[in-house]
Design a protein around this motif. Structure first.
Motif, short mmCIF file in Angstrom:
data_model
loop_
_atom_site.label_atom_id
_atom_site.label_comp_id
_atom_site.label_asym_id
_atom_site.label_seq_id
_atom_site.Cartn_x
_atom_site.Cartn_y
_atom_site.Cartn_z
N UNK A 1 0.82 -1.22 0.00
CA UNK A 1 0.00 0.00 0.00
C UNK A 1 0.85 1.26 0.00
N UNK A 2 2.04 1.19 0.57
CA UNK A 2 2.90 2.38 0.72
C UNK A 2 3.75 2.67 -0.50
N UNK A 3 3.75 1.80 -1.49
CA UNK A 3 4.60 2.00 -2.67
C UNK A 3 4.24 3.32 -3.36
N UNK A 4 5.23 4.17 -3.57
CA UNK A 4 5.03 5.41 -4.32
C UNK A 4 5.30 5.12 -5.79
N UNK A 5 4.29 5.36 -6.62
CA UNK A 5 4.42 5.06 -8.05
C UNK A 5 4.62 6.31 -8.90
N UNK A 6 4.18 7.46 -8.38
CA UNK A 6 4.24 8.69 -9.17
C UNK A 6 3.95 9.88 -8.24
N UNK A 7 3.96 11.07 -8.85
CA UNK A 7 3.54 12.29 -8.14
C UNK A 7 2.44 12.95 -8.95
N UNK A 8 1.53 13.64 -8.27
CA UNK A 8 0.47 14.34 -8.99
C UNK A 8 0.94 15.74 -9.40
N UNK A 9 0.04 16.52 -9.98
CA UNK A 9 0.43 17.84 -10.49
C UNK A 9 0.79 18.81 -9.37
N UNK A 10 0.41 18.49 -8.14
CA UNK A 10 0.82 19.29 -6.98
C UNK A 10 2.10 18.74 -6.34
N UNK A 11 2.72 17.75 -7.01
CA UNK A 11 3.95 17.11 -6.56
C UNK A 11 3.78 16.32 -5.27
N UNK A 12 2.54 15.86 -5.05
CA UNK A 12 2.26 14.99 -3.91
C UNK A 12 2.36 13.53 -4.37
N UNK A 13 2.82 12.63 -3.50
CA UNK A 13 3.00 11.23 -3.91
C UNK A 13 1.68 10.51 -4.16
N UNK A 14 1.70 9.61 -5.15
CA UNK A 14 0.57 8.74 -5.45
C UNK A 14 1.03 7.31 -5.14
N UNK B 1 12.54 15.20 2.31
CA UNK B 1 12.49 15.80 3.65
C UNK B 1 11.11 16.42 3.89
N UNK B 2 10.56 17.04 2.86
CA UNK B 2 9.24 17.65 2.99
C UNK B 2 8.17 16.62 3.26
N UNK B 3 8.38 15.39 2.77
CA UNK B 3 7.41 14.32 2.99
C UNK B 3 7.75 13.47 4.22
N UNK B 4 8.87 13.77 4.88
CA UNK B 4 9.26 13.02 6.07
C UNK B 4 9.95 11.70 5.76
N UNK B 5 10.56 11.58 4.57
CA UNK B 5 11.21 10.33 4.17
C UNK B 5 12.72 10.37 4.34
#
Length: 553
Positions: free
Chosen positions: A218-231, A472-476
């Motif tokens: 469930x946690x796998x990041x596959x892409x980012x949206x147009x707001x640069x948030x992880x999908x 860092x902004x995402x806490x990773x």
């Protein structure tokens, strides 16, 4: 001289039910896959109360001369078993990439092999096919989401999830998909990694159980949206389906050595581009079922060895009781500048120049506070003067080196090694992690380069610098680090053999793998999809009308 496959084909193989009984598994705790293979039920061996000694086998930096790490692992295990010590092996599964390419398989060699050798090196129980299917199902769901109205607002320029294939295929490293008109999807750039580099592989090997597997997917990041948030895979709604595809692949595989020592083979991430260790499930099972669990980490101590200590040990909850560093006189002479064509000739000057690689790898493992021994995998051309020089070099940095003649003699060639390992495993030790999880990503990478590789530190590209700020902004930014680096050198330059000093490792890109729980640092020119050599091993493999395989090593 017989080939590995000829030796394996002539071997007496016991029914897997007998091997399971020998290991202490009840009939209802295994699921037979034919005569000589079985799956172990997830909740069986881990219910045992006791825990054995853990022996980690690693090596010097590999060379074309070959080190025989898997062969020594099997021979050592057979020697321990023959001495009356209940022993079990935990190894990785081979990838079809090197099997059909250049390196070969991963079942040992000569009279120190796990069997059925051909099955294990080919499709085995289908684990890698399941992983490939699950990974690519996620790719299909991602592109379908973009095509079906893109409700998640995925920025197709910022898709980081590639497709995978368990074959070396350089033509697929960079691709364009979605061509062919409106009904064929949305065009975008894509590419393929080899299956063993997939985050899905890392997740499988680091999961404690089926629900942990699902949670990680469930946690796998596959892409980012147009707001640069992880999908994530959870956002795409397919984590449950992917877990279903892996419901059998997560179960460890039980086989045997030629000497009938029980062996668990499960998971197979490469150590140069992933974490390089077999599964948590496999190692835990071996620890609970045996007095001595012998496992290995891919490639050298700088790659698989370090990742075992810093990635696997915290999740396993158990550090090695002793580390075995495998070396050969031939490979050390190559590290010292001797040509491959002349490795059978005695050359003490080249060997003296090359043993620094062994010494750096010993120091890297001793840094963790565990006992370290050296297994010199013997070849017929090795001279006593050369062997003495290797022993002296090991002793200079606080390790004892002994000879292992396991290709020709099996476990009988590792008796001295087995006794030394058993003795060292009883010593008190104080495990010291290389870094604190609260260290920054830069601090972690610098500690790996300085203490494990013997270099000066890391240098990040502009792209990697920007990625770290995003992480860092995402806490990773405090996640553990997996260094993706050439296996042939302690540095990120494959041509720098021996033990180079004061070098800088160049990090060109960082990849977040949240399901696995680490960041991957891509260094130098390391590739996540290898290519085939001019004469791939596949050209020498054949089968006759009776199904008899030839050329598989």
């Amino acid at each position: 001289m017989k080939t590995d496959i000829e030796i394996a084909q002539e071997a007496t193989v016991l029914p897997i039910s007998e091997i399971a009984e020998k290991a202490g598994l009840k009939p209802n705790e295994i699921e037979p896959y034919g005569y000589d293979k079985a799956k172990i039920n997830l909740d069986s061996s881990i219910k045992r109360d006791k825990e054995g000694k853990l022996i980690l086998v690693t090596s010097i930096n590999p060379t074309p001369a070959g080190e025989g790490k898997s062969t020594v692992t099997v021979g050592l295990s057979d020697a321990l078993q023959a001495s009356g010590r209940k022993t079990m092996i935990a190894l990785r599964e081979p990838s079809l990439g090197p099997v059909m390419g250049l390196k070969g398989g991963a079942t040992g060699g000569g009279y120190s092999q796990v069997v059925p050798m051909a099955d294990i090196n080919l499709h085995f129980t289908g684990d890698f096919h399941a992983l490939t299917a699950a990974h690519n199902m996620l790719s299909a769901a991602l592109d379908n989401s973009i095509y079906q109205g893109n409700l998640l607002h995925i920025d197709q320029r910022r898709v980081i999830w590639k497709r995978v294939l368990d074959i070396n295929d350089r033509a697929l490293r960079h691709t364009t998909i979605g061509l062919g008109g409106p009904t064929s999807g949305v065009p975008r750039e894509d590419g393929f990694d080899i299956t063993v580099a997939s985050e899905m592989m890392a997740i499988l090997t680091l999961s404690n159980d089926l629900m942990d597997l699902k949670s990680r997917i469930e946690k796998i990041v596959v892409a980012y949206d147009f707001d640069k948030e992880p999908v994530t895979a959870k956002d795409l709604g397919v984590a449950g389906a992917l877990t279903v595809l892996l419901k059998d692949a997560i179960k460890p595989n039980l086989v045997q050595t030629l000497a009938h020592t029980p062996a668990i083979i499960h998971g197979g991430p490469f150590a140069n581009i992933a974490q390089g260790t077999n599964s948590i499930q496999a190692t835990k099972a071996a620890l609970k079922l045996a007095d001595y669990a012998v496992t290995e980490a891919g490639f050298g101590a700088d790659l698989g060895g370090e990742k075992f200590m810093d990635i696997k040990v915290p999740k396993l909850g158990k550090e090695p009781d002793v580390v075995v560093v495998v070396a050969t006189v031939r490979a050390l002479k190559h590290h010292g500048g001797q040509s491959l064509a002349d490795l059978n000739e005695e050359n003490l000057d080249a060997l003296r120049a090359g043993v620094v690689n062994l010494q750096q790898n010993i120091k890297a493992m001793k840094r963790y506070g565990v006992p370290v021994v050296v297994a010199v995998n013997q070849f017929t051309a090795d001279t006593e003067a050369e062997m003495a020089l290797v022993r002296e070099a090991a002793e200079e940095v606080g390790a004892t080196a002994v000879t292992a003649d396991v290709w020709a003699k099996g476990g009988a060639g590792a008796t001295e090694l087995a006794e030394l390992v058993a003795k060292k495993a009883e010593e008190e030790h104080d495990f010291q992690p290389l870094y604190d999880l609260n260290d920054s990503a830069i601090e972690k990478m610098n500690k790996i380069v300085q203490h494990i590789y013997g270099g000066a530190g890391v240098e990040l590209s502009d792209k990697a610098e920007k990625q770290l700020k995003t992480f860092a902004a995402h806490g990773w930014d405090k996640l553990p680090i997996v260094m993706a680096k050439t296996q042939y050198s302690l540095s990120d330059d494959a041509k720098k053999l021996g033990a180079p000093k004061d070098f800088t490792v160049h990090v060109r890109e960082l990849v977040p793998k949240l399901g696995a729980g680490f960041l991957v640092a891509l260094t130098g020119n390391v590739l996540t999809m290898p290519g085939l050599p001019k004469h791939p091993a596949a050209m020498d493999i054949d089968i006759d009308e009776k199904g008899h395989i030839t050329g598989l090593f």
